[in-house]
Design an enzyme around this catalytic site. Structure first.
Site, mmCIF file in Angstrom:
data_model
loop_
_atom_site.group_PDB
_atom_site.id
_atom_site.type_symbol
_atom_site.label_atom_id
_atom_site.label_comp_id
_atom_site.label_asym_id
_atom_site.label_seq_id
_atom_site.Cartn_x
_atom_site.Cartn_y
_atom_site.Cartn_z
ATOM 1 N N ARG A 64 0.760 -0.682 0.243
ATOM 2 C CA ARG A 64 -0.718 -0.409 0.263
ATOM 3 C C ARG A 64 0.830 1.106 0.395
ATOM 4 O O ARG A 64 1.993 1.025 0.793
ATOM 5 C CB ARG A 64 -0.533 -0.086 1.339
ATOM 6 C CG ARG A 64 -1.539 -0.979 1.187
ATOM 7 C CD ARG A 64 -2.842 -1.110 2.745
ATOM 8 N NE ARG A 64 -3.331 -2.196 2.819
ATOM 9 C CZ ARG A 64 -3.211 -3.535 3.338
ATOM 10 N NH1 ARG A 64 -2.172 -3.322 3.689
ATOM 11 N NH2 ARG A 64 -4.024 -4.517 3.506
ATOM 12 N N LYS B 194 -1.736 -2.594 8.551
ATOM 13 C CA LYS B 194 -3.031 -2.125 9.359
ATOM 14 C C LYS B 194 -2.933 -3.581 10.525
ATOM 15 O O LYS B 194 -2.644 -4.252 10.164
ATOM 16 C CB LYS B 194 -4.163 -3.001 7.766
ATOM 17 C CG LYS B 194 -4.721 -1.491 6.860
ATOM 18 C CD LYS B 194 -5.846 -1.973 6.068
ATOM 19 C CE LYS B 194 -6.071 -1.077 5.119
ATOM 20 N NZ LYS B 194 -7.459 -1.819 4.866
ATOM 21 N N HIS C 212 -2.756 2.544 -5.559
ATOM 22 C CA HIS C 212 -3.558 1.343 -5.772
ATOM 23 C C HIS C 212 -3.554 0.453 -6.801
ATOM 24 O O HIS C 212 -3.733 -0.875 -6.806
ATOM 25 C CB HIS C 212 -4.693 1.495 -4.885
ATOM 26 C CG HIS C 212 -5.574 0.477 -4.305
ATOM 27 N ND1 HIS C 212 -4.749 0.352 -3.200
ATOM 28 C CD2 HIS C 212 -6.810 -0.354 -3.981
ATOM 29 C CE1 HIS C 212 -5.264 -0.304 -2.217
ATOM 30 N NE2 HIS C 212 -5.991 -0.674 -2.941
ATOM 31 N N ARG D 212 -0.952 -2.020 -6.918
ATOM 32 C CA ARG D 212 -1.108 -2.707 -6.366
ATOM 33 C C ARG D 212 -1.913 -4.165 -6.875
ATOM 34 O O ARG D 212 -1.826 -5.280 -6.780
ATOM 35 C CB ARG D 212 -1.548 -2.625 -5.077
ATOM 36 C CG ARG D 212 -2.291 -3.567 -3.659
ATOM 37 C CD ARG D 212 -2.124 -3.094 -2.795
ATOM 38 N NE ARG D 212 -2.966 -3.374 -2.049
ATOM 39 C CZ ARG D 212 -2.492 -4.206 -0.356
ATOM 40 N NH1 ARG D 212 -0.826 -4.316 -0.832
ATOM 41 N NH2 ARG D 212 -3.305 -4.651 0.126
ATOM 42 N N HIS E 44 -3.354 -8.720 3.364
ATOM 43 C CA HIS E 44 -4.656 -8.860 3.787
ATOM 44 C C HIS E 44 -5.597 -10.361 5.197
ATOM 45 O O HIS E 44 -5.229 -11.053 4.699
ATOM 46 C CB HIS E 44 -5.569 -9.626 2.406
ATOM 47 C CG HIS E 44 -5.941 -9.011 1.233
ATOM 48 N ND1 HIS E 44 -6.565 -8.813 -0.619
ATOM 49 C CD2 HIS E 44 -5.853 -7.368 1.202
ATOM 50 C CE1 HIS E 44 -6.388 -8.192 -1.345
ATOM 51 N NE2 HIS E 44 -5.870 -7.160 -0.033
ATOM 52 N N TYR F 105 -9.476 -10.940 -6.784
ATOM 53 C CA TYR F 105 -7.726 -10.974 -8.446
ATOM 54 C C TYR F 105 -8.301 -12.229 -8.822
ATOM 55 O O TYR F 105 -8.067 -12.223 -10.081
ATOM 56 C CB TYR F 105 -6.930 -10.472 -7.931
ATOM 57 C CG TYR F 105 -6.777 -9.381 -7.568
ATOM 58 C CD1 TYR F 105 -6.581 -7.986 -7.638
ATOM 59 C CD2 TYR F 105 -6.677 -9.211 -5.126
ATOM 60 C CE1 TYR F 105 -6.548 -6.977 -7.277
ATOM 61 C CE2 TYR F 105 -6.561 -7.964 -4.548
ATOM 62 C CZ TYR F 105 -6.451 -6.924 -5.346
ATOM 63 O OH TYR F 105 -6.113 -6.274 -4.717
#
Length: 315
Positions: free
Chosen positions: A167, A191, A261, A264, A287, A296
């Site tokens: 990110r 995150k 993004h 990404r 994730h 994806y």
């Protein structure tokens, strides 16, 4: 605490709330940040949503968080919908309201968790736009071979974004010590402060080496500390600058509009198209849920269908 995560309009609404509601918002923000360890972006978004909700509640006659009920929550979302709120935005706001309601109920501010019964339309989950592999290569090479410090930096930024799929916030947070050139992995804090190691290839290594060896010292100041990437004034490179340079190089190269993004998305799609295991891609991207990564696979299938429709005589 709360002012630091609020924009001007949200701050003004916050200050106009009754005392009990202001106190609740401040405590909720501290809970999100220190207990749930949410990102600053999430805290800012949720606080803004809750302030909007409580302002609406006041207009409907509420004076304390305990006055909230399902009718107020539904009325608030309905008003946002009439103002043109997108479904994705409404879904996020509803999630913020439910999180606040559950927190307030646990803390004794609400007799019941009224948000638990709040239903909203599911957000549209559009397939992300991705570049073809040749387009991604064209983008990362767009800064050219000149040795100007900012061009060396831009080339390293683009190479590393595409090579790792990290990110933009993760990229900007990198320090020099996070880059393990020997093993060609970068240590990323994602995150929830979760740490992971992400590999990258030889082109990215060469670009980062060139930046560190020939470019970084030209921009470095006392404000640089150990930041890997620097802005023109020597401070840590900001995400807004990265977004601007990615879109700018894409535009200059005649490519579709692209963001960090988007790179990404492209990296993840190309990994899966190249045979990478879905769970490995999940780990690389950081994730929490495999369902997030599975989008994806749909991207790859849609691209395959498009090629089939274009090429097969009986498509």
């Amino acid at each position: 605490m709360t002012v630091a995560v609020m924009g001007r309009s949200t701050q003004a609404l916050h200050e106009s709330l009754p005392h009990a509601m202001r106190e609740a918002v401040d405590e909720f923000a501290r809970h999100l940040s220190h207990v749930e360890n949410r990102s600053a972006h999430t805290v800012r978004a949720y606080v803004g949503d809750v302030v909007s909700l409580l302002d609406h509640a006041v207009r409907m006659g509420s004076a304390t968080p305990g006055d909230l009920d399902l009718a107020v929550l539904r009325s608030w979302l309905a008003r946002l919908r009439t103002l043109g709120g997108a479904r994705a935005s409404l879904a996020r706001r509803a999630a913020a309201a439910r999180t606040f309601s559950a927190w307030a109920h646990r803390g004794g501010l609400l007799e019941s968790d009224v948000g638990a019964r709040l239903a909203t339309p599911k957000a549209n989950r559009d397939l992300p736009t991705v570049l073809r592999a040749d387009q991604a290569t064209e983008l990362v090479l767009a800064p050219g071979d000149e040795a100007a410090p900012t061009l060396l930096r831009d080339r390293a930024v683009l190479e590393l974004l595409y090579a790792t799929g990290i990110r933009v916030s993760e990229l900007c947070g990198l320090d020099r010590v996070d880059v393990d050139a020997g093993r060609r992995v970068v240590r990323v804090v994602g995150k929830g402060d979760k740490e992971r190691s992400v590999p990258y290839g030889q082109p990215a290594q060469e670009a980062v080496d060139d930046w560190l060896r020939l470019g970084r010292s030209s921009l470095s100041t006392r404000a640089s500390a150990d930041a890997l990437f620097l802005g023109t004034r020597g401070g840590r490179l900001q995400a807004t600058v990265v977004r601007r340079l990615v879109s700018g190089y894409a535009r200059a190269a005649g490519l579709p509009h692209t963001t960090p993004h988007g790179l990404r998305h492209s990296a993840a799609t190309h990994l899966l198209e190249g045979g990478a295991d879905l769970r490995a891609v999940q780990e690389l991207l950081g994730h929490a849920s495999l369902a997030t990564t599975q989008i994806y696979t749909h991207v790859s299938m849609e691209r395959l269908r498009a090629v089939y429709r274009q090429a097969h005589p009986r498509a």
